[in-house]
Design an enzyme around this catalytic site. Structure first.
Site, PDB file in Angstrom:
ATOM      1  N   GLY A  73       1.145  -0.969   0.011  1.00 25.38           N
ATOM      2  CA  GLY A  73       0.221  -0.114  -0.511  1.00 25.38           C
ATOM      3  C   GLY A  73       1.074   1.363   0.176  1.00 25.38           C
ATOM      4  O   GLY A  73       0.437   2.254  -0.108  1.00 25.38           O
TER       5      GLY A  73
ATOM      6  N   ASP B  14      -5.618  -0.627  -2.150  1.00 31.51           N
ATOM      7  CA  ASP B  14      -6.934  -1.723  -3.462  1.00 31.51           C
ATOM      8  C   ASP B  14      -7.789  -2.528  -2.887  1.00 31.51           C
ATOM      9  O   ASP B  14      -8.397  -2.120  -1.501  1.00 31.51           O
ATOM     10  CB  ASP B  14      -5.193  -3.365  -3.681  1.00 31.51           C
ATOM     11  CG  ASP B  14      -5.515  -4.005  -2.423  1.00 31.51           C
ATOM     12  OD1 ASP B  14      -5.342  -3.335  -1.574  1.00 31.51           O
ATOM     13  OD2 ASP B  14      -5.746  -5.088  -2.399  1.00 31.51           O
TER      14      ASP B  14
ATOM     15  N   ASP C 280      -5.628   2.201  10.499  1.00 35.78           N
ATOM     16  CA  ASP C 280      -7.341   2.325  10.001  1.00 35.78           C
ATOM     17  C   ASP C 280      -7.425   1.597  12.534  1.00 35.78           C
ATOM     18  O   ASP C 280      -7.641   2.404  12.980  1.00 35.78           O
ATOM     19  CB  ASP C 280      -7.499   0.647   9.739  1.00 35.78           C
ATOM     20  CG  ASP C 280      -9.668   0.364   9.525  1.00 35.78           C
ATOM     21  OD1 ASP C 280      -9.854   1.354   9.717  1.00 35.78           O
ATOM     22  OD2 ASP C 280      -9.198  -0.870   8.946  1.00 35.78           O
TER      23      ASP C 280
ATOM     24  N   ARG D 219      -5.115   0.255  -7.181  1.00 38.91           N
ATOM     25  CA  ARG D 219      -4.127   0.882  -6.021  1.00 38.91           C
ATOM     26  C   ARG D 219      -3.338   1.995  -7.234  1.00 38.91           C
ATOM     27  O   ARG D 219      -2.592   3.254  -7.101  1.00 38.91           O
ATOM     28  CB  ARG D 219      -2.476  -0.659  -6.329  1.00 38.91           C
ATOM     29  CG  ARG D 219      -2.953  -0.811  -5.116  1.00 38.91           C
ATOM     30  CD  ARG D 219      -2.107  -2.229  -5.214  1.00 38.91           C
ATOM     31  NE  ARG D 219      -2.131  -3.511  -4.348  1.00 38.91           N
ATOM     32  CZ  ARG D 219      -1.948  -3.864  -3.435  1.00 38.91           C
ATOM     33  NH1 ARG D 219      -1.991  -2.635  -2.188  1.00 38.91           N
ATOM     34  NH2 ARG D 219      -2.047  -5.175  -2.513  1.00 38.91           N
TER      35      ARG D 219
ATOM     36  N   PHE E 161     -15.049   2.042   3.444  1.00 39.51           N
ATOM     37  CA  PHE E 161     -13.139   1.720   2.281  1.00 39.51           C
ATOM     38  C   PHE E 161     -12.474   2.307   1.636  1.00 39.51           C
ATOM     39  O   PHE E 161     -14.151   2.560   0.533  1.00 39.51           O
ATOM     40  CB  PHE E 161     -13.578   0.020   2.629  1.00 39.51           C
ATOM     41  CG  PHE E 161     -13.341  -0.852   1.630  1.00 39.51           C
ATOM     42  CD1 PHE E 161     -11.619  -0.938   2.731  1.00 39.51           C
ATOM     43  CD2 PHE E 161     -12.454  -1.056   0.544  1.00 39.51           C
ATOM     44  CE1 PHE E 161     -10.549  -2.301   2.911  1.00 39.51           C
ATOM     45  CE2 PHE E 161     -11.252  -1.919   0.439  1.00 39.51           C
ATOM     46  CZ  PHE E 161     -10.667  -2.457   0.819  1.00 39.51           C
TER      47      PHE E 161
HETATM   48  P1  XMP Z   1      -5.082  -2.220  11.225  1.00 43.67           P
HETATM   49  O1  XMP Z   1      -4.192  -2.686  11.794  1.00 43.67           O
HETATM   50  O2  XMP Z   1      -4.715  -0.575  11.561  1.00 43.67           O
HETATM   51  O3  XMP Z   1      -4.804  -2.045   9.158  1.00 43.67           O
HETATM   52  O4  XMP Z   1      -6.358  -1.672  11.374  1.00 43.67           O
HETATM   53  C1  XMP Z   1      -4.099  -1.422   8.185  1.00 43.67           C
HETATM   54  C2  XMP Z   1      -5.065  -2.322   7.529  1.00 43.67           C
HETATM   55  O5  XMP Z   1      -6.070  -2.502   7.050  1.00 43.67           O
HETATM   56  C3  XMP Z   1      -5.901  -2.294   5.895  1.00 43.67           C
HETATM   57  N1  XMP Z   1      -6.575  -0.792   5.518  1.00 43.67           N
HETATM   58  C4  XMP Z   1      -7.799  -0.533   4.201  1.00 43.67           C
HETATM   59  N2  XMP Z   1      -7.091  -1.164   3.103  1.00 43.67           N
HETATM   60  N3  XMP Z   1      -8.309   0.442   2.805  1.00 43.67           N
HETATM   61  C5  XMP Z   1      -8.194  -0.644   2.451  1.00 43.67           C
HETATM   62  O6  XMP Z   1      -7.601  -1.163   0.312  1.00 43.67           O
HETATM   63  C6  XMP Z   1      -9.580   0.434   3.093  1.00 43.67           C
HETATM   64  O7  XMP Z   1      -9.845   1.724   4.124  1.00 43.67           O
HETATM   65  C7  XMP Z   1      -8.829  -0.098   4.592  1.00 43.67           C
HETATM   66  N4  XMP Z   1      -8.841  -0.036   5.736  1.00 43.67           N
HETATM   67  C8  XMP Z   1      -7.700  -1.280   6.483  1.00 43.67           C
HETATM   68  C9  XMP Z   1      -4.030  -1.998   5.188  1.00 43.67           C
HETATM   69  O8  XMP Z   1      -3.828  -2.959   4.308  1.00 43.67           O
HETATM   70  C10 XMP Z   1      -4.067  -1.203   6.387  1.00 43.67           C
HETATM   71  O9  XMP Z   1      -1.644  -1.260   5.977  1.00 43.67           O
HETATM   72 MG    MG Z   2      -5.324  -4.010   1.705  1.00 44.01          MG
END
Ligand code: XMP
Ligand code: MG
Length: 183
Positions: A48, A163, A107, A169, A156
């Site tokens: 990412g 992605d 997140d 991406r 999301f």
């Molecule tokens: P944490 O541990 O902070 O995780 O909950 C972060 C990872 O979760 C993925 N993530 C997302 N990926 N859109 C995405 O494409 C989103 O809205 C999203 N929210 C979380 C991402 O891999 C990040 O590193």
């Molecule tokens: Mg991902």
């Protein structure tokens, strides 16, 4: 890839390409200032953070080294569990280094709090975090994030490295994925 190529898949754009690039230049200026006279290792979290590392590093007016880690949090589908597995580790030792972790999104914070502790335990002099996006409403653990691009709602999102099923991406902006894409 532009919005016109995927407009049906996107509910709305939440950070435009222009705003992203402007913010990255601001963050780079801050990093230049904060790390003046110190060494700096940019640690991109795959996949990412690829776009963020590429743009941020080119906006910096100094030497940097780059390294990459790939981690995966165990858990069901899109939910992060806090149990992290290293899929690709650093190439070089970080003892005594100033490490700046570059992430696409914070997140729950579980992945980053684990990663920060892991790097500190390896003897880094200093570990800080820069994230392009943060979802403050989703936070489950306190993580000290020094540089934040944008706070966004808990939808999301895709684009600029993020992605859905490995796609989107390569969008230059951040968008909310339309509900019909995953329901
Ligand atoms: P944490 O541990 O902070 O995780 O909950 C972060 C990872 O979760 C993925 N993530 C997302 N990926 N859109 C995405 O494409 C989103 O809205 C999203 N929210 C979380 C991402 O891999 C990040 O590193
Ligand atoms: Mg991902």
């Amino acid at each position: 890839m532009d919005l016109s190529a995927v407009s049906k898949d996107i509910e709305r754009v939440i950070v435009s390409e222009e705003d992203l690039q402007k913010r990255i230049k601001e963050l780079a200026a801050q990093v230049d200032k904060d790390y003046a006279g110190k060494d700096l290792l940019l640690l991109g979290v795959l996949k990412g953070a690829v776009m963020a590392v590429a743009d941020l590093s080119r906006a910096l007016q100094r030497h940097v080294e780059m390294d990459w880690m790939a981690v995966s949090s165990y858990g069901s589908g899109t939910k992060s569990s806090g149990v992290v597995r290293i899929l690709k580790d650093l190439d070089r030792d970080i003892t005594g280094r100033n490490v700046l972790i570059i992430e696409d999104i914070v997140d729950t914070g579980l992945t980053l709090s684990w990663l920060k502790a892991n790097l500190e335990s390896r003897g880094a002099a200093n570990v800080e975090i820069l994230t392009i996006l943060r979802k403050p409403e989703a936070a489950k653990v306190e993580v000290n994030v020094k540089y934040i691009g944008f706070d966004i709602p808990s939808d999301f999102v895709i684009g600029y490295g993020l992605d859905f099923d490995e796609k989107y991406r390569n969008l230059p902006f951040i968008g909310v994925l339309a509900k019909h894409m995953y329901s």
